[in-house]
Design an enzyme around this catalytic site. Sequence first.
Site, PDB file in Angstrom:
ATOM      1  N   ARG A  20     -23.759  82.784  12.793  1.00  0.00           N
ATOM      2  CA  ARG A  20     -22.891  83.400  13.812  1.00  0.00           C
ATOM      3  C   ARG A  20     -21.763  82.458  14.278  1.00  0.00           C
ATOM      4  NH1 ARG A  20     -25.039  86.282  11.382  1.00  0.00           N
ATOM      5  NH2 ARG A  20     -26.694  87.712  11.895  1.00  0.00           N
ATOM      6  N   SER A  44     -27.519  92.466  19.234  1.00  0.00           N
ATOM      7  CA  SER A  44     -28.477  91.450  19.699  1.00  0.00           C
ATOM      8  C   SER A  44     -27.793  90.578  20.742  1.00  0.00           C
ATOM      9  CB  SER A  44     -28.922  90.558  18.548  1.00  0.00           C
ATOM     10  OG  SER A  44     -29.550  91.331  17.575  1.00  0.00           O
ATOM     11  N   GLU A  71     -25.714  85.330  21.810  1.00  0.00           N
ATOM     12  CA  GLU A  71     -24.888  85.594  20.619  1.00  0.00           C
ATOM     13  C   GLU A  71     -23.600  86.294  21.084  1.00  0.00           C
ATOM     14  OE1 GLU A  71     -26.848  87.264  17.204  1.00  0.00           O
ATOM     15  OE2 GLU A  71     -25.102  88.458  16.685  1.00  0.00           O
TER      16      GLU A  71
HETATM   17  C1  FAD Z   1     -25.083  98.347  17.951  1.00  0.00           C
HETATM   18  C2  FAD Z   1     -24.619  97.004  17.474  1.00  0.00           C
HETATM   19  C3  FAD Z   1     -25.215  96.422  16.349  1.00  0.00           C
HETATM   20  C4  FAD Z   1     -24.810  95.169  15.886  1.00  0.00           C
HETATM   21  N1  FAD Z   1     -25.409  94.645  14.783  1.00  0.00           N
HETATM   22  C5  FAD Z   1     -25.000  93.444  14.311  1.00  0.00           C
HETATM   23  C6  FAD Z   1     -25.605  92.883  13.143  1.00  0.00           C
HETATM   24  O1  FAD Z   1     -26.483  93.469  12.517  1.00  0.00           O
HETATM   25  N2  FAD Z   1     -25.168  91.675  12.722  1.00  0.00           N
HETATM   26  C7  FAD Z   1     -24.175  90.996  13.368  1.00  0.00           C
HETATM   27  O2  FAD Z   1     -23.808  89.902  12.924  1.00  0.00           O
HETATM   28  N3  FAD Z   1     -23.593  91.500  14.479  1.00  0.00           N
HETATM   29  C8  FAD Z   1     -23.975  92.695  14.960  1.00  0.00           C
HETATM   30  N4  FAD Z   1     -23.385  93.210  16.089  1.00  0.00           N
HETATM   31  C9  FAD Z   1     -22.374  92.411  16.804  1.00  0.00           C
HETATM   32  C10 FAD Z   1     -20.916  92.689  16.356  1.00  0.00           C
HETATM   33  O3  FAD Z   1     -20.800  93.969  15.811  1.00  0.00           O
HETATM   34  C11 FAD Z   1     -20.421  91.646  15.360  1.00  0.00           C
HETATM   35  O4  FAD Z   1     -20.470  90.347  15.895  1.00  0.00           O
HETATM   36  C12 FAD Z   1     -18.993  91.952  14.887  1.00  0.00           C
HETATM   37  O5  FAD Z   1     -18.709  91.178  13.739  1.00  0.00           O
HETATM   38  C13 FAD Z   1     -17.930  91.680  15.942  1.00  0.00           C
HETATM   39  O6  FAD Z   1     -16.703  92.211  15.485  1.00  0.00           O
HETATM   40  P1  FAD Z   1     -15.562  92.701  16.492  1.00  0.00           P
HETATM   41  O7  FAD Z   1     -14.376  93.066  15.692  1.00  0.00           O
HETATM   42  O8  FAD Z   1     -16.090  93.751  17.391  1.00  0.00           O
HETATM   43  O9  FAD Z   1     -15.285  91.364  17.285  1.00  0.00           O
HETATM   44  P2  FAD Z   1     -15.109  91.171  18.851  1.00  0.00           P
HETATM   45  O10 FAD Z   1     -16.388  91.485  19.527  1.00  0.00           O
HETATM   46  O11 FAD Z   1     -13.900  91.878  19.319  1.00  0.00           O
HETATM   47  O12 FAD Z   1     -14.867  89.599  18.911  1.00  0.00           O
HETATM   48  C14 FAD Z   1     -15.913  88.698  18.584  1.00  0.00           C
HETATM   49  C15 FAD Z   1     -15.305  87.315  18.381  1.00  0.00           C
HETATM   50  O13 FAD Z   1     -14.504  87.349  17.204  1.00  0.00           O
HETATM   51  C16 FAD Z   1     -13.177  86.936  17.518  1.00  0.00           C
HETATM   52  N5  FAD Z   1     -12.258  87.710  16.676  1.00  0.00           N
HETATM   53  C17 FAD Z   1     -12.196  89.057  16.529  1.00  0.00           C
HETATM   54  N6  FAD Z   1     -11.218  89.369  15.658  1.00  0.00           N
HETATM   55  C18 FAD Z   1     -10.662  88.203  15.273  1.00  0.00           C
HETATM   56  C19 FAD Z   1      -9.587  87.860  14.385  1.00  0.00           C
HETATM   57  N7  FAD Z   1      -8.882  88.761  13.700  1.00  0.00           N
HETATM   58  N8  FAD Z   1      -9.285  86.541  14.247  1.00  0.00           N
HETATM   59  C20 FAD Z   1      -9.977  85.595  14.917  1.00  0.00           C
HETATM   60  N9  FAD Z   1     -10.990  85.848  15.763  1.00  0.00           N
HETATM   61  C21 FAD Z   1     -11.325  87.152  15.932  1.00  0.00           C
HETATM   62  C22 FAD Z   1     -12.985  87.206  18.985  1.00  0.00           C
HETATM   63  O14 FAD Z   1     -11.997  86.367  19.544  1.00  0.00           O
HETATM   64  C23 FAD Z   1     -14.372  86.890  19.523  1.00  0.00           C
HETATM   65  O15 FAD Z   1     -14.508  85.509  19.706  1.00  0.00           O
HETATM   66  C24 FAD Z   1     -23.771  94.468  16.573  1.00  0.00           C
HETATM   67  C25 FAD Z   1     -23.157  95.056  17.685  1.00  0.00           C
HETATM   68  C26 FAD Z   1     -23.560  96.318  18.125  1.00  0.00           C
HETATM   69  C27 FAD Z   1     -22.861  96.931  19.300  1.00  0.00           C
END
Ligand code: FAD
Length: 305
Positions: free
Chosen positions: A177, A227, A297
């Site tokens: 992560r 999580s 996380e």
């Molecule tokens: C129901 C549910 C299930 C999930 N299951 C999983 C799972 O199985 N495995 C898992 O790993 N995660 C899981 N997650 C967590 C989440 O979906 C992941 O961490 C996902 O990759 C975050 O992506 P995001 O675009 O929403 O990022 P955000 O939440 O918007 O941002 C997360 C971080 O990434 C950075 N970021 C976003 N975009 C960029 C970019 N273009 N450049 C640089 N930094 C950036 C942000 O600044 C921040 O620090 C889950 C979440 C939910 C709600």
Amino acid sequence: MNHYLDFAKELNLILSEEDIKLDEPMKKHTSFRVGGPADIFVTPKNVDELVKVIRSCKERKVPYFIIGFGSNLLVKDGGIRGVVIKLSKFSNIDIKDNVIKVQCGASLAKTAREALKYSLSGLEFACGIPGTVGGAVAMNAGAYGGEMKDVLCNVTILDHDGNIKILSHDELELGYRTSAVLKNQYLALECEMNLKNGEYDEIKKTIDDLMGRRAEKQPLEYPSAGSTFKRPVGYFAGKLIEDSNLKGKTIGGAAVSEKHSGFIINKSQATAKDILDLISHVQKIVKDEFDVTLETEVRIIGEEI
Ligand SMILES: Cc1cc2nc3c(=O)[nH]c(=O)nc-3n(C[C@H](O)[C@H](O)[C@H](O)COP(=O)(O)OP(=O)(O)OC[C@H]3O[C@@H](n4cnc5c(N)ncnc54)[C@H](O)[C@@H]3O)c2cc1C
């Protein structure tokens, strides 16, 4: 009171009016459905606009933060000072042979579905992960034994001086992560993933199986950020929480999910404070019971009211 109104006028010279919002509620942009306003919220249309926005922020010493779909973010109730940048207009997915070139504002799940269309294997794990490709790169998202580290070849990033660079797989420092993108707060623009040729039916079967397992085990009917805690070495966060009798524990509108103790959910119009208080409570009890420190996380950002 928004301290950045003059800066917003400067950004108006770079971006179209519809791509700048003032006092934008972050609850509209997070899967937890909580979070106070961002002073300025921008959705640039192309790299040129993006570079100009970042350079302006740097010059004026205005803080900025990149978000994807906000599926791993807990934004505090006082909101975010400065500029929030969302790459929603960077969503192109291009597939050639077994390489996917994708812009970082694209949905990860959609990218995985595109790979399926071309019978490309390797992204099955990603189908149920909500979020953008950029968020997945930053977090090295993973599930069911797969992670972004397995498929990423390189990522094109924008550094704090507005320079565009390509980071190789090794330079990405992908770990549990975490990544060099997250640690250095780079902005991920696009990436290339290397997949393997596979059988359409086999890939689809794996995807359906993993999606079914998610629906069965995870409280997808409530807003959450997945999580809440990282997996502590040698333990499972959900099991520790359950064994601490915290399943179903609520504070305000936030609750430890009955279905999966590793998820804190927004059960009933929670505030970010409710969720933060519950996170602290869970951390304290698990520490007292098992002497294990639960690290979040979920990324916690913004200011309290
Ligand atoms: C129901 C549910 C299930 C999930 N299951 C999983 C799972 O199985 N495995 C898992 O790993 N995660 C899981 N997650 C967590 C989440 O979906 C992941 O961490 C996902 O990759 C975050 O992506 P995001 O675009 O929403 O990022 P955000 O939440 O918007 O941002 C997360 C971080 O990434 C950075 N970021 C976003 N975009 C960029 C970019 N273009 N450049 C640089 N930094 C950036 C942000 O600044 C921040 O620090 C889950 C979440 C939910 C709600």
